[in-house]
Scaffold this active site. Structure first.
Site, PDB file in Angstrom:
ATOM      1  CE1 TYR A  52     -29.565  23.284 -57.415  1.00  0.00           C
ATOM      2  CE2 TYR A  52     -29.841  21.026 -58.364  1.00  0.00           C
ATOM      3  CZ  TYR A  52     -29.206  22.008 -57.840  1.00  0.00           C
ATOM      4  OH  TYR A  52     -27.674  21.919 -57.978  1.00  0.00           O
TER       5      TYR A  52
ATOM      6  CE1 TYR B 199     -31.995  17.496 -56.651  1.00  0.00           C
ATOM      7  CE2 TYR B 199     -33.352  17.784 -58.466  1.00  0.00           C
ATOM      8  CZ  TYR B 199     -33.208  18.098 -57.401  1.00  0.00           C
ATOM      9  OH  TYR B 199     -34.114  18.580 -56.488  1.00  0.00           O
TER      10      TYR B 199
HETATM   11  N1  NAD Z   1     -30.514  22.009 -50.402  1.00  0.00           N
HETATM   12  C1  NAD Z   1     -30.277  22.416 -51.665  1.00  0.00           C
HETATM   13  O1  NAD Z   1     -29.311  22.710 -52.325  1.00  0.00           O
HETATM   14  C2  NAD Z   1     -31.635  22.734 -52.360  1.00  0.00           C
HETATM   15  C3  NAD Z   1     -31.504  23.615 -53.480  1.00  0.00           C
HETATM   16  C4  NAD Z   1     -32.879  24.036 -54.359  1.00  0.00           C
HETATM   17  C5  NAD Z   1     -33.844  23.559 -53.720  1.00  0.00           C
HETATM   18  N2  NAD Z   1     -34.130  22.891 -52.618  1.00  0.00           N
HETATM   19  C6  NAD Z   1     -35.155  22.398 -52.187  1.00  0.00           C
HETATM   20  O2  NAD Z   1     -35.494  22.939 -50.781  1.00  0.00           O
HETATM   21  C7  NAD Z   1     -36.537  22.202 -50.222  1.00  0.00           C
HETATM   22  C8  NAD Z   1     -36.085  21.810 -48.560  1.00  0.00           C
HETATM   23  O3  NAD Z   1     -35.170  20.824 -48.712  1.00  0.00           O
HETATM   24  P1  NAD Z   1     -33.688  21.186 -47.947  1.00  0.00           P
HETATM   25  O4  NAD Z   1     -32.528  20.945 -49.011  1.00  0.00           O
HETATM   26  O5  NAD Z   1     -33.806  22.482 -47.210  1.00  0.00           O
HETATM   27  O6  NAD Z   1     -33.794  19.912 -46.929  1.00  0.00           O
HETATM   28  P2  NAD Z   1     -34.401  19.298 -45.637  1.00  0.00           P
HETATM   29  O7  NAD Z   1     -33.864  18.026 -45.488  1.00  0.00           O
HETATM   30  O8  NAD Z   1     -34.279  20.629 -44.707  1.00  0.00           O
HETATM   31  O9  NAD Z   1     -35.980  19.435 -46.076  1.00  0.00           O
HETATM   32  C9  NAD Z   1     -36.647  18.389 -46.852  1.00  0.00           C
HETATM   33  C10 NAD Z   1     -37.649  17.975 -45.632  1.00  0.00           C
HETATM   34  O10 NAD Z   1     -38.516  17.282 -46.632  1.00  0.00           O
HETATM   35  C11 NAD Z   1     -39.262  16.243 -45.564  1.00  0.00           C
HETATM   36  N3  NAD Z   1     -40.059  15.416 -46.112  1.00  0.00           N
HETATM   37  C12 NAD Z   1     -39.544  14.264 -47.006  1.00  0.00           C
HETATM   38  N4  NAD Z   1     -40.588  13.792 -47.648  1.00  0.00           N
HETATM   39  C13 NAD Z   1     -41.571  14.015 -46.749  1.00  0.00           C
HETATM   40  C14 NAD Z   1     -42.828  13.704 -46.771  1.00  0.00           C
HETATM   41  N5  NAD Z   1     -43.564  12.669 -47.585  1.00  0.00           N
HETATM   42  N6  NAD Z   1     -43.849  14.534 -46.092  1.00  0.00           N
HETATM   43  C15 NAD Z   1     -43.760  15.416 -45.498  1.00  0.00           C
HETATM   44  N7  NAD Z   1     -42.477  15.969 -45.471  1.00  0.00           N
HETATM   45  C16 NAD Z   1     -41.344  15.272 -46.152  1.00  0.00           C
HETATM   46  C17 NAD Z   1     -37.977  15.904 -44.901  1.00  0.00           C
HETATM   47  O11 NAD Z   1     -38.429  15.422 -43.533  1.00  0.00           O
HETATM   48  C18 NAD Z   1     -37.408  17.232 -44.513  1.00  0.00           C
HETATM   49  O12 NAD Z   1     -37.598  17.937 -43.345  1.00  0.00           O
HETATM   50  C19 NAD Z   1     -36.936  20.956 -51.055  1.00  0.00           C
HETATM   51  O13 NAD Z   1     -37.836  21.350 -51.945  1.00  0.00           O
HETATM   52  C20 NAD Z   1     -35.567  20.896 -51.754  1.00  0.00           C
HETATM   53  O14 NAD Z   1     -35.820  20.479 -53.151  1.00  0.00           O
HETATM   54  C21 NAD Z   1     -33.099  22.312 -51.891  1.00  0.00           C
END
Ligand code: NAD
Length: 393
Positions: free
Chosen positions: A264, A274
């Site tokens: 991000y 954040y």
């Molecule tokens: N949503 C946004 O706006 C955004 C923007 C940029 C990057 N991201 C990144 O995308 C990725 C996915 O996140 P998302 O936003 O799609 O949300 P999401 O909730 O779908 O995914 C996060 C996942 O991480 C899992 N998780 C947390 N701790 C864990 C652990 N210790 N072991 C295994 N799994 C674990 C959760 O159960 C969840 O399924 C992350 O790296 C996030 O930082 C998200």
């Protein structure tokens, strides 16, 4: 292209407009009503519009039904159809992907799984242990069937769901209180090393490794108020987890495989809110992507890249608390004024997993409607009298 609805389809004051089923997603993002912009989100099968503000002022977070005034002639839904991608095919037939961080249908991990499946890859997922039961039972009960649908009408198949906690590398690292925690009861072999061993036993090799997980227990605290424990926990769950996954999965990855993570923009620009060390965790993840690209490239010609994704209203993002405002901010300020579809991130992951990207490694790929390229926020009152081009309809 934004879709438009004429006033005849719009509701009378205080009611709600119907939306086409293709756009029925949890959060439709903002909607423009004449010269006003309003939040718009799904409420059963209708679109509920929260209160409107003059468009120039950018965003809106207050709730309550909108009062349409006489000058409203049409509503423009920001949700645009997902682009159709004709031409050069991405073919992942015969490839196998392990995607860590899928626990529902709303996040980037799910969208990546769908794109990889649509390109022909076999899908294995790693689901955080505390979320495992509900994810598996929802899958079984068909709760995700609508969202499992691929463009050709078939349903995405998940060959196996593995319990995973990417904070622990091997059984000796698991503290007693976690071992005995009832949220972990019933699940076995969920440390990174054990999951890699199980995947090897079940499927022998994989070709694609996706890290789509993050966790920062103090994310809502400013960095300067973050505890050492909270900071290290953010790095452990969100950055080291990737090193650990690659360390344990690289031996079972086929030559010329591909590893992808999600980052991000807060890693390189100031995004207040954040916090908790999450910005630092993403900076580490991006730096590690370059070093891991070298090491995995030299060992097995495996490519390692990270996608810097724009804001998406996933479960994790909602926990941070200001995701709707980030989506609005992006719409107002990004070069491309359109909704960001999780599928666009999924499709980029499919490209990075395929040999169409055979010379790309160690890269941060932005999939954010171009927001990262902006030097100023155009919603600042400073630019009020400037003739800034708005979305073209
Ligand atoms: N949503 C946004 O706006 C955004 C923007 C940029 C990057 N991201 C990144 O995308 C990725 C996915 O996140 P998302 O936003 O799609 O949300 P999401 O909730 O779908 O995914 C996060 C996942 O991480 C899992 N998780 C947390 N701790 C864990 C652990 N210790 N072991 C295994 N799994 C674990 C959760 O159960 C969840 O399924 C992350 O790296 C996030 O930082 C998200």
């Amino acid at each position: 292209m934004a879709t438009t609805t004429t006033i005849s389809n719009l509701p009378t004051a205080m009611s709600t407009p119907k939306i086409p089923s293709s756009q029925r997603i949890a959060n439709l993002g903002p909607v423009i009503l004449g010269d006003k912009v309003a939040s718009c989100y799904k409420l059963s099968s209708v679109c509920h519009v929260a209160s409107a503000q003059p468009f120039q002022q950018g965003l809106i977070m207050t709730s309550g039904a909108i009062k349409y005034d006489k000058i409203v002639t049409k509503a423009i839904f920001r949700s645009s159809p997902t682009p159709d991608i004709p031409g050069l095919p991405i073919d992942l037939t015969g490839k196998r992907a392990f995607i860590a961080g899928v626990a529902d249908e709303n996040g980037y991990g799910w969208a990546i799984a769908k794109s990889l499946a649509a390109a022909g890859a076999q899908i294995l997922v790693g689901t955080w242990v505390p979320a495992l039961n509900i994810f598996e039972s929802s899958l079984r009960r068909g709760k995700f069937d609508e969202s499992r649908k691929l463009k050709d009408g078939s349903l995405m198949e998940i060959a196996k769901v593995y319990p995973l906690d990417a904070v622990y590398d091997s059984p000796v690292d698991v503290p007693e209180d976690v071992k005995t925690n009832k949220r972990y009861a019933g699940a076995t072999n969920w440390t990174v090393q054990e999951v890699a061993e199980s995947v090897k036993k079940d499927f022998d090799k994989i070709d694609i490794l996706v890290h789509s997980l993050a966790n920062g227990p103090e994310v809502s605290k400013p960095l300067s108020e973050t505890s050492r424990k909270g900071y290290l926990a953010a790095l452990s769950a969100s950055s080291y987890s990737y090193i650990s996954l690659l360390k344990h999965f690289l031996p079972i990855m086929n030559q010329e495989g591909s590893a992808i993570s999600l980052t991000y923009i807060a890693s390189e620009r100031i995004i207040p809110g954040y916090g908790g060390g999450m910005s630092s965790a993403k900076a580490a993840l991006e730096s590690d992507t370059r070093v891991l690209a070298f090491e995995a490239g030299r060992k097995k010609r495996v490519r390692v890249n990270t996608i810097s994704a724009g804001p998406l209203g996933s479960r994790a993002a909602k926990a941070i608390g200001f995701i709707d405002r980030m989506i609005d901010y992006s719409f107002t300020n990004a070069p491309l004024q359109k909704e960001l579809h999780a599928e666009e991130v999924g499709n980029t992951a499919a490209f990075l997993a395929s040999n169409l990207s055979s010379a790309i490694t160690g890269s941060v790929i932005y999939v954010d409607n171009g927001l990262n390229a902006m030097g100023v926020g155009i919603d600042s009152p400073m630019f009020e009298n400037l003739d800034i081009p708005k979305e073209h309809h």
